[in-house]
Design a protein around this motif. Structure first.
Motif, PDB file in Angstrom:
ATOM      1  N   VAL A   1       0.851  -1.184   0.000  1.00  0.00           N
ATOM      2  CA  VAL A   1       0.000   0.000   0.000  1.00  0.00           C
ATOM      3  C   VAL A   1       0.889   1.237   0.000  1.00  0.00           C
ATOM      4  O   VAL A   1       1.869   1.303   0.745  1.00  0.00           O
ATOM      5  CB  VAL A   1      -0.911   0.000   1.249  1.00  0.00           C
ATOM      6  CG1 VAL A   1      -1.738   1.267   1.327  1.00  0.00           C
ATOM      7  CG2 VAL A   1      -1.815  -1.226   1.224  1.00  0.00           C
ATOM      8  N   ASP A   2       0.555   2.208  -0.845  1.00  0.00           N
ATOM      9  CA  ASP A   2       1.221   3.511  -0.834  1.00  0.00           C
ATOM     10  C   ASP A   2       0.286   4.497  -0.156  1.00  0.00           C
ATOM     11  O   ASP A   2      -0.887   4.592  -0.518  1.00  0.00           O
ATOM     12  CB  ASP A   2       1.497   4.001  -2.261  1.00  0.00           C
ATOM     13  CG  ASP A   2       2.565   3.184  -2.959  1.00  0.00           C
ATOM     14  OD1 ASP A   2       3.445   2.646  -2.275  1.00  0.00           O
ATOM     15  OD2 ASP A   2       2.515   3.089  -4.196  1.00  0.00           O
ATOM     16  N   VAL A   3       0.810   5.210   0.818  1.00  0.00           N
ATOM     17  CA  VAL A   3       0.042   6.217   1.545  1.00  0.00           C
ATOM     18  C   VAL A   3       0.705   7.559   1.281  1.00  0.00           C
ATOM     19  O   VAL A   3       1.875   7.751   1.630  1.00  0.00           O
ATOM     20  CB  VAL A   3       0.025   5.922   3.067  1.00  0.00           C
ATOM     21  CG1 VAL A   3      -0.774   6.982   3.798  1.00  0.00           C
ATOM     22  CG2 VAL A   3      -0.511   4.534   3.346  1.00  0.00           C
ATOM     23  N   TRP A   4      -0.032   8.470   0.641  1.00  0.00           N
ATOM     24  CA  TRP A   4       0.510   9.794   0.345  1.00  0.00           C
ATOM     25  C   TRP A   4      -0.050  10.788   1.341  1.00  0.00           C
ATOM     26  O   TRP A   4      -1.253  10.856   1.543  1.00  0.00           O
ATOM     27  CB  TRP A   4       0.132  10.213  -1.089  1.00  0.00           C
ATOM     28  CG  TRP A   4       0.822   9.372  -2.093  1.00  0.00           C
ATOM     29  CD1 TRP A   4       0.389   8.192  -2.635  1.00  0.00           C
ATOM     30  CD2 TRP A   4       2.108   9.604  -2.645  1.00  0.00           C
ATOM     31  NE1 TRP A   4       1.325   7.684  -3.490  1.00  0.00           N
ATOM     32  CE2 TRP A   4       2.393   8.538  -3.521  1.00  0.00           C
ATOM     33  CE3 TRP A   4       3.052  10.615  -2.490  1.00  0.00           C
ATOM     34  CZ2 TRP A   4       3.578   8.457  -4.242  1.00  0.00           C
ATOM     35  CZ3 TRP A   4       4.229  10.535  -3.208  1.00  0.00           C
ATOM     36  CH2 TRP A   4       4.480   9.467  -4.074  1.00  0.00           C
TER      37      TRP A   4
ATOM     38  N   HIS B   1      10.006   9.581   0.003  1.00  0.00           N
ATOM     39  CA  HIS B   1       9.246   8.417   0.445  1.00  0.00           C
ATOM     40  C   HIS B   1      10.081   7.458   1.284  1.00  0.00           C
ATOM     41  O   HIS B   1      11.301   7.438   1.187  1.00  0.00           O
ATOM     42  CB  HIS B   1       8.523   7.709  -0.716  1.00  0.00           C
ATOM     43  CG  HIS B   1       9.369   6.757  -1.515  1.00  0.00           C
ATOM     44  ND1 HIS B   1      10.088   7.126  -2.607  1.00  0.00           N
ATOM     45  CD2 HIS B   1       9.585   5.428  -1.350  1.00  0.00           C
ATOM     46  CE1 HIS B   1      10.719   6.077  -3.113  1.00  0.00           C
ATOM     47  NE2 HIS B   1      10.437   5.032  -2.364  1.00  0.00           N
ATOM     48  N   TRP B   2       9.363   6.706   2.119  1.00  0.00           N
ATOM     49  CA  TRP B   2       9.944   5.722   3.019  1.00  0.00           C
ATOM     50  C   TRP B   2       9.211   4.408   2.805  1.00  0.00           C
ATOM     51  O   TRP B   2       8.048   4.401   2.413  1.00  0.00           O
ATOM     52  CB  TRP B   2       9.723   6.108   4.486  1.00  0.00           C
ATOM     53  CG  TRP B   2      10.394   7.343   4.954  1.00  0.00           C
ATOM     54  CD1 TRP B   2      11.523   7.420   5.718  1.00  0.00           C
ATOM     55  CD2 TRP B   2       9.973   8.697   4.766  1.00  0.00           C
ATOM     56  NE1 TRP B   2      11.832   8.729   6.005  1.00  0.00           N
ATOM     57  CE2 TRP B   2      10.885   9.540   5.423  1.00  0.00           C
ATOM     58  CE3 TRP B   2       8.909   9.299   4.083  1.00  0.00           C
ATOM     59  CZ2 TRP B   2      10.787  10.927   5.437  1.00  0.00           C
ATOM     60  CZ3 TRP B   2       8.792  10.674   4.088  1.00  0.00           C
ATOM     61  CH2 TRP B   2       9.725  11.469   4.756  1.00  0.00           C
TER      62      TRP B   2
ATOM     63  N   CYS C   1       4.461   2.042   1.632  1.00  0.00           N
ATOM     64  CA  CYS C   1       5.323   3.188   1.387  1.00  0.00           C
ATOM     65  C   CYS C   1       4.597   4.445   1.830  1.00  0.00           C
ATOM     66  O   CYS C   1       3.401   4.592   1.589  1.00  0.00           O
ATOM     67  CB  CYS C   1       5.662   3.312  -0.096  1.00  0.00           C
ATOM     68  SG  CYS C   1       6.719   1.987  -0.694  1.00  0.00           S
ATOM     69  N   VAL C   2       5.327   5.335   2.462  1.00  0.00           N
ATOM     70  CA  VAL C   2       4.792   6.652   2.796  1.00  0.00           C
ATOM     71  C   VAL C   2       5.459   7.623   1.839  1.00  0.00           C
ATOM     72  O   VAL C   2       6.685   7.772   1.844  1.00  0.00           O
ATOM     73  CB  VAL C   2       5.087   7.035   4.255  1.00  0.00           C
ATOM     74  CG1 VAL C   2       4.623   8.465   4.526  1.00  0.00           C
ATOM     75  CG2 VAL C   2       4.426   6.060   5.215  1.00  0.00           C
TER      76      VAL C   2
END
Length: 185
Positions: free
Chosen positions: A127-130, A159-160, A171-172
Motif C-alpha cells: 500500500v502507498d500512503v501519500w 518516500h519511506w 510506502c509513505v
C-alpha cells in the motif's frame, strides 16, 4: 447536489458527492455498528439519484460503480491492525476489530483476515500512503511506535518503506517536498 439533497431519505443516506472536472460521483454506503456496505436504503436512494440524473439529462455510467476494500492476511491480527490504524489515520469500525475505516469516508476500508500459517513467499501487494510533507514523519513515527519497522529511508524525504509486524509493506510518500533531490542514506 441541491436536487439530490431533496430526494426522500437523502439525509438518512448521507451520500458522498465527489465533483470533478470530468464528472460527478455519488457514493452511497451504510456504516453502522453492525453493518458496512450497500443497504436496501442505499439501493433505493441510488435509484432515485439515477432517475433524477435522467430528468436532468446527465448520463450515468453504471460500469464505473465499485467499492474497493484492501484485505490484509494476518497471523497476529491486533498487532497488524494497530500498525495500519496508525499509518493510515483510520479508525476501527464499531463491533468489528478486524475492520478499519477512513473517518472522512474517502479512502478504501481495510479488512484483516485471519491467516492460519505464514506464507513462504514475499508479499506481492503493498500500500502507498501519500500525505502532506509536514505530516510524513509523524505518520511514520506512529506506525513504528505500534510495532511497525522502517525498511528503507533511501529516498527520504520523498518516500519511506515501512513494514507491519508481519512484514506487509507500505510506502509513505510525500506531497509538497520542494527541497533538493534526496540522496541515499
Amino acid at each position: 447536489m441541491q436536487a439530490i439533497s431533496e430526494l426522500p431519505d437523502a439525509e438518512a443516506g448521507h451520500p458522498d458527492i465527489d465533483v470533478r472536472y470530468d464528472g460527478v460521483t455519488v457514493r452511497l454506503i451504510t456504516l453502522t455498528d453492525d453493518f458496512y456496505g450497500l443497504s436496501e436504503r442505499d439501493v433505493e436512494l441510488a435509484r432515485g439519484i439515477s432517475a433524477l440524473a435522467r430528468t436532468l439529462g446527465i448520463p450515468a455510467d453504471p460500469s464505473a460503480v465499485q467499492t474497493v476494500q484492501v484485505t490484509v492476511d494476518a497471523l497476529a491480527g491486533p498487532d497488524v491492525v494497530r500498525f495500519w490504524r496508525a499509518l493510515l489515520g483510520y479508525t476501527d469500525r464499531a463491533n468489528s476489530p478486524e475492520d478499519l475505516i477512513d473517518p472522512h469516508r474517502r479512502g478504501a476500508p481495510f479488512y484483516f483476515q485471519r491467516m492460519d500459517s505464514p506464507r513462504p513467499q514475499r508479499n506481492r501487494v503493498h500500500v502507498d500512503v501519500w500525505v502532506p510533507y509536514d505530516q510524513a514523519e509523524a505518520r511514520i513515527a506512529a506506525a513504528v511506535a505500534v510495532g511497525g519497522r522502517l525498511v528503507s529511508d533511501a529516498h527520504a524525504p520523498s518516500h519511506w518503506v515501512l513494514a507491519d509486524p508481519e512484514g506487509n509493506e507500505a510506502c509513505v510518500g510525500t506531497a509538497g517536498w520542494t527541497g533538493p533531490e534526496p540522496t541515499r542514506r
